[in-house]
Design a protein around this motif. Sequence first.
Motif, PDB file in Angstrom:
ATOM      1  N   UNK A   1     -10.873 -10.730   1.868  1.00 38.87           N
ATOM      2  CA  UNK A   1     -11.386 -10.294   3.178  1.00 38.87           C
ATOM      3  C   UNK A   1     -11.691 -11.491   4.067  1.00 38.87           C
TER       4      UNK A   1
ATOM      5  N   UNK B   1      -1.164  -3.283  -3.172  1.00 38.24           N
ATOM      6  CA  UNK B   1      -2.114  -2.745  -4.144  1.00 38.24           C
ATOM      7  C   UNK B   1      -2.332  -3.756  -5.255  1.00 38.24           C
TER       8      UNK B   1
ATOM      9  N   UNK C   1     -14.403   3.764  -2.526  1.00 38.33           N
ATOM     10  CA  UNK C   1     -15.062   3.268  -1.312  1.00 38.33           C
ATOM     11  C   UNK C   1     -13.972   2.879  -0.325  1.00 38.33           C
TER      12      UNK C   1
ATOM     13  N   UNK D   1      -4.105  -1.564   3.486  1.00 44.10           N
ATOM     14  CA  UNK D   1      -3.069  -1.387   4.489  1.00 44.10           C
ATOM     15  C   UNK D   1      -3.510  -1.980   5.790  1.00 44.10           C
ATOM     16  N   UNK D   2      -2.515  -2.528   6.505  1.00 44.63           N
ATOM     17  CA  UNK D   2      -2.807  -3.244   7.744  1.00 44.63           C
ATOM     18  C   UNK D   2      -1.875  -2.786   8.849  1.00 44.63           C
TER      19      UNK D   2
ATOM     20  N   UNK E   1      -7.347  -3.233   9.534  1.00 47.02           N
ATOM     21  CA  UNK E   1      -7.047  -3.428   8.117  1.00 47.02           C
ATOM     22  C   UNK E   1      -7.976  -2.506   7.325  1.00 47.02           C
ATOM     23  N   UNK E   2      -7.424  -1.734   6.418  1.00 48.81           N
ATOM     24  CA  UNK E   2      -8.218  -0.799   5.633  1.00 48.81           C
ATOM     25  C   UNK E   2      -8.093  -1.129   4.152  1.00 48.81           C
ATOM     26  N   UNK E   3      -9.190  -0.975   3.446  1.00 46.06           N
ATOM     27  CA  UNK E   3      -9.195  -1.135   1.986  1.00 46.06           C
ATOM     28  C   UNK E   3      -9.700   0.163   1.364  1.00 46.06           C
ATOM     29  N   UNK E   4      -8.980   0.644   0.382  1.00 45.53           N
ATOM     30  CA  UNK E   4      -9.463   1.747  -0.442  1.00 45.53           C
ATOM     31  C   UNK E   4      -9.729   1.153  -1.815  1.00 45.53           C
ATOM     32  N   UNK E   5     -10.914   1.370  -2.316  1.00 50.49           N
ATOM     33  CA  UNK E   5     -11.338   0.673  -3.536  1.00 50.49           C
ATOM     34  C   UNK E   5     -11.791   1.687  -4.574  1.00 50.49           C
ATOM     35  N   UNK E   6     -11.243   1.580  -5.780  1.00 52.88           N
ATOM     36  CA  UNK E   6     -11.667   2.447  -6.891  1.00 52.88           C
ATOM     37  C   UNK E   6     -12.124   1.582  -8.045  1.00 52.88           C
TER      38      UNK E   6
ATOM     39  N   UNK F   1     -11.880  -9.744  -4.065  1.00 52.52           N
ATOM     40  CA  UNK F   1     -11.796  -8.885  -2.882  1.00 52.52           C
ATOM     41  C   UNK F   1     -12.517  -9.544  -1.704  1.00 52.52           C
TER      42      UNK F   1
ATOM     43  N   UNK G   1     -13.252   0.501   3.173  1.00 50.76           N
ATOM     44  CA  UNK G   1     -13.788  -0.547   4.036  1.00 50.76           C
ATOM     45  C   UNK G   1     -12.771  -0.841   5.136  1.00 50.76           C
ATOM     46  N   UNK G   2     -13.276  -1.020   6.349  1.00 50.38           N
ATOM     47  CA  UNK G   2     -12.363  -1.287   7.476  1.00 50.38           C
ATOM     48  C   UNK G   2     -12.702  -2.629   8.092  1.00 50.38           C
ATOM     49  N   UNK G   3     -11.665  -3.324   8.538  1.00 44.34           N
ATOM     50  CA  UNK G   3     -11.848  -4.582   9.279  1.00 44.34           C
ATOM     51  C   UNK G   3     -11.136  -4.408  10.600  1.00 44.34           C
TER      52      UNK G   3
ATOM     53  N   UNK H   1     -15.522   5.220   6.959  1.00 44.38           N
ATOM     54  CA  UNK H   1     -15.341   3.821   6.558  1.00 44.38           C
ATOM     55  C   UNK H   1     -16.624   3.044   6.818  1.00 44.38           C
TER      56      UNK H   1
ATOM     57  N   UNK I   1     -16.012   7.839  -6.825  1.00 43.17           N
ATOM     58  CA  UNK I   1     -15.719   6.482  -7.330  1.00 43.17           C
ATOM     59  C   UNK I   1     -14.847   5.704  -6.356  1.00 43.17           C
TER      60      UNK I   1
ATOM     61  N   UNK J   1      -4.451   5.798  10.083  1.00 45.90           N
ATOM     62  CA  UNK J   1      -3.988   4.569  10.707  1.00 45.90           C
ATOM     63  C   UNK J   1      -2.463   4.660  10.755  1.00 45.90           C
TER      64      UNK J   1
ATOM     65  N   UNK K   1      -6.340  -0.761  -2.711  1.00 40.91           N
ATOM     66  CA  UNK K   1      -5.191  -0.508  -1.847  1.00 40.91           C
ATOM     67  C   UNK K   1      -5.536  -1.113  -0.495  1.00 40.91           C
TER      68      UNK K   1
END
Lengths: 87, 87
Positions: free
Chosen positions: B46, B34, A72, B6-7, B60-65, B42, A74-76, A86, A70, A29, B4
């Motif tokens: 969203x 972050x 994930x 990002x947009x 918009x993306x989320x990276x999740x751990x 979360x 996610x995209x919006x 994603x 571990x 992105x 994390x």
Amino acid sequence: MFVLMFYDVGEKRVNKVLKAARKYLTWIQNSVLEGELTPAALEALKVDVKKIIDDEYDSVLFYIWRTERYMAREAMGVKRGAVDSFI
Amino acid sequence: MFVLMFYDVGEKRVNKVLKAARKYLTWIQNSVLEGELTPAALEALKVDVKKIIDDEYDSVLFYIWRTERYMAREAMGVKRGAVDSFI
């Protein structure tokens, strides 16, 4: 290692930083790339980026994990780059 | 969970997205935040973001751990936001 890179650099340097980074990582992105790198490849990427950026103005961040496990994603909204992974 | 976000959104919506996200996460750099969130927080984030963005244009993306453990951060150039945890 799983690496996320984001950059916030002067307009004159954006294309150069993106071109250098794409040799190592996948564009996700605007200003965001990700990928699996060996420690040596990460160091090489940083050397390449260091040659381009203005240390007084530009900002480049790396988030580094031993593994993508571990995690994930996610995209919006609209999906831009290679975000097939994603949900 | 470590998140994390990002947009990459239309200029008219950048401030609204940032304002909404800052209720949950720490601003790190242009378009990057972050922080530690519960699953419920979360979801709430969203929902808030969903009300703001234009699904046809914005990304918009989320990276999740599960945890921040096993992660390292490295910064090059200028440090912008709350990046005291960067080496």
